[in-house]
Design a protein around this motif. Sequence first.
Motif, PDB file in Angstrom:
ATOM      1  N   ASP A   1      -8.167  -3.182  10.415  1.00 27.04           N
ATOM      2  CA  ASP A   1      -8.173  -1.871   9.761  1.00 27.04           C
ATOM      3  C   ASP A   1      -8.556  -0.799  10.780  1.00 27.04           C
TER       4      ASP A   1
ATOM      5  N   GLU B   1      -7.714  -4.490   4.489  1.00 30.97           N
ATOM      6  CA  GLU B   1      -7.016  -3.473   3.693  1.00 30.97           C
ATOM      7  C   GLU B   1      -5.540  -3.366   4.057  1.00 30.97           C
ATOM      8  N   LYS B   2      -5.225  -3.445   5.339  1.00 25.36           N
ATOM      9  CA  LYS B   2      -3.827  -3.355   5.758  1.00 25.36           C
ATOM     10  C   LYS B   2      -2.989  -4.426   5.076  1.00 25.36           C
ATOM     11  N   GLN B   3      -3.486  -5.645   5.097  1.00 27.43           N
ATOM     12  CA  GLN B   3      -2.732  -6.758   4.513  1.00 27.43           C
ATOM     13  C   GLN B   3      -2.637  -6.634   3.000  1.00 27.43           C
TER      14      GLN B   3
ATOM     15  N   LYS C   1      -2.696  -3.943   1.159  1.00 28.71           N
ATOM     16  CA  LYS C   1      -1.753  -2.887   0.814  1.00 28.71           C
ATOM     17  C   LYS C   1      -0.308  -3.347   1.012  1.00 28.71           C
ATOM     18  N   ASN C   2      -0.045  -4.022   2.117  1.00 31.43           N
ATOM     19  CA  ASN C   2       1.315  -4.498   2.397  1.00 31.43           C
ATOM     20  C   ASN C   2       1.794  -5.512   1.374  1.00 31.43           C
ATOM     21  N   GLN C   3       0.847  -6.279   0.818  1.00 33.13           N
ATOM     22  CA  GLN C   3       1.202  -7.305  -0.165  1.00 33.13           C
ATOM     23  C   GLN C   3       1.046  -6.809  -1.611  1.00 33.13           C
ATOM     24  N   ASN C   4       0.740  -5.513  -1.768  1.00 34.61           N
ATOM     25  CA  ASN C   4       0.565  -4.916  -3.095  1.00 34.61           C
ATOM     26  C   ASN C   4      -0.460  -5.670  -3.938  1.00 34.61           C
TER      27      ASN C   4
ATOM     28  N   ARG D   1      -4.020  -5.474  14.243  1.00 30.46           N
ATOM     29  CA  ARG D   1      -4.189  -6.349  13.082  1.00 30.46           C
ATOM     30  C   ARG D   1      -5.371  -5.930  12.218  1.00 30.46           C
TER      31      ARG D   1
END
Length: 442
Positions: A198, A349-351, A353-356, A196
């Motif tokens: 980065d 950052e992961k979230q 990026k996934n949500q644009n 979950r």
Amino acid sequence: MKKVKNIIIGFGKGGKTLAKFLAKKGEQVVVVEKSNQMYGGTCINIACLPSKRLIIESENGMEFSQAVNGKNEMTAFLRDKNYHMLADEKTVTVLDGQASFINNHQVKVKTENGVEEFEADRIFINTGALPIILPIPGLKESKYMLDSTQAMDQTQLPDNLTVIGAGYIGLEFAAMFARFGSKVTVLDHNQEFLGREDDDISQAVKKDLEDLGIKFELGVDIEKVADNSNGAEIFFTKDGQRVQISADRILSATGRRPNTQDLGLKNTDIATDECGFIKVNDELQTSVDNVWAIGDVKGGLQFTYISLDDFRIIKSQLFGNGQYKLSSRKNIPYSVFINPALSRVGLNEKQAKNQNIDYVVKKLPVAAIPKARVAKDTRGLFKALVDPKSDQILGATLYGIESYELINQVSLAISQKIPASVLRDQIYTHPTMSEAFNDLFA
């Protein structure tokens, strides 16, 4: 059959706070608690406070059994304090016993003196959650298996501890026992460590835990556990290879399930989800009128401060304007009490990026913070995401000393829409960890 105004099943954070509040309103309250060792709920007796006490003592170099004795003294004090907080109220009755539903609005309580039956205007279910033991052949039957509660009640430090589960609870216990002196191995089915988080954060955490002596076996499938005269053997496969390791204790840290099995919900119209958690609406009402579920038993984030906030929702619905609801709750911070602590709120950052979501990332190594130098612990990394147009903070991940305090400041800034530039330009005392915000948000 006794008629009462309120029944609260479970003496947890949300339930006890609600009981005290209702008593101050002059309302009659019956609080049912199955165990007299659980007054005050999970947090003070078998979770947050005793585990953090042991974690701190491990960092202070205290001997294990002495730390356990100190932990027991603390929980006994808090348990007694919580009992009297309610039992000394004129309109509150605390019953030791197992509560179960007769029907939607009637509850029976089995005590050592017999069975009492109640019909209540309002019923609040606050029974919490219990550890999950995975259906690994031999694990549940092993006399060397511990759950998180049992792990804190050991009088002898395990020489060789295997932790099943590399989640937040598993890591806290792994780090604690390693600091006390145990040889610790952590097994996890997932190939990715702290998936979950980065990658730069998870890699830093893993390195620091490995430097502590913890060995990680990731991407494993545990086949079975077999006891012998000296401990247990754990058999698992990894990368197609069969591996066997030994342990004198096995800690199962693979999540928690709702504590509802003895509630007699089958006698009611109270709905549960596929995992058994009680379904609630935006006001924490169950599928039965005038029956609410609060705390861990309803699913979602399992933190004592969430249970307390559940009380605020109930208070708003029953005695306020009703505007504060489950959907009002956003940007909940959390901390993992490894050393140094890992704390997070909002997006990483992961979230993003996934949500644009458009963002600017801010980074600051903890080694650049003067207070970290003073404290002689420069490990870690602070990260924050900021909206480049509005300057609003989207989230922060703080891995470093005292992050469990700092994350609350960031959470407040997010919820109150305080721009990152305000934290950047704030005057902080020196030397403190909070002055890191001057540089982090620069």
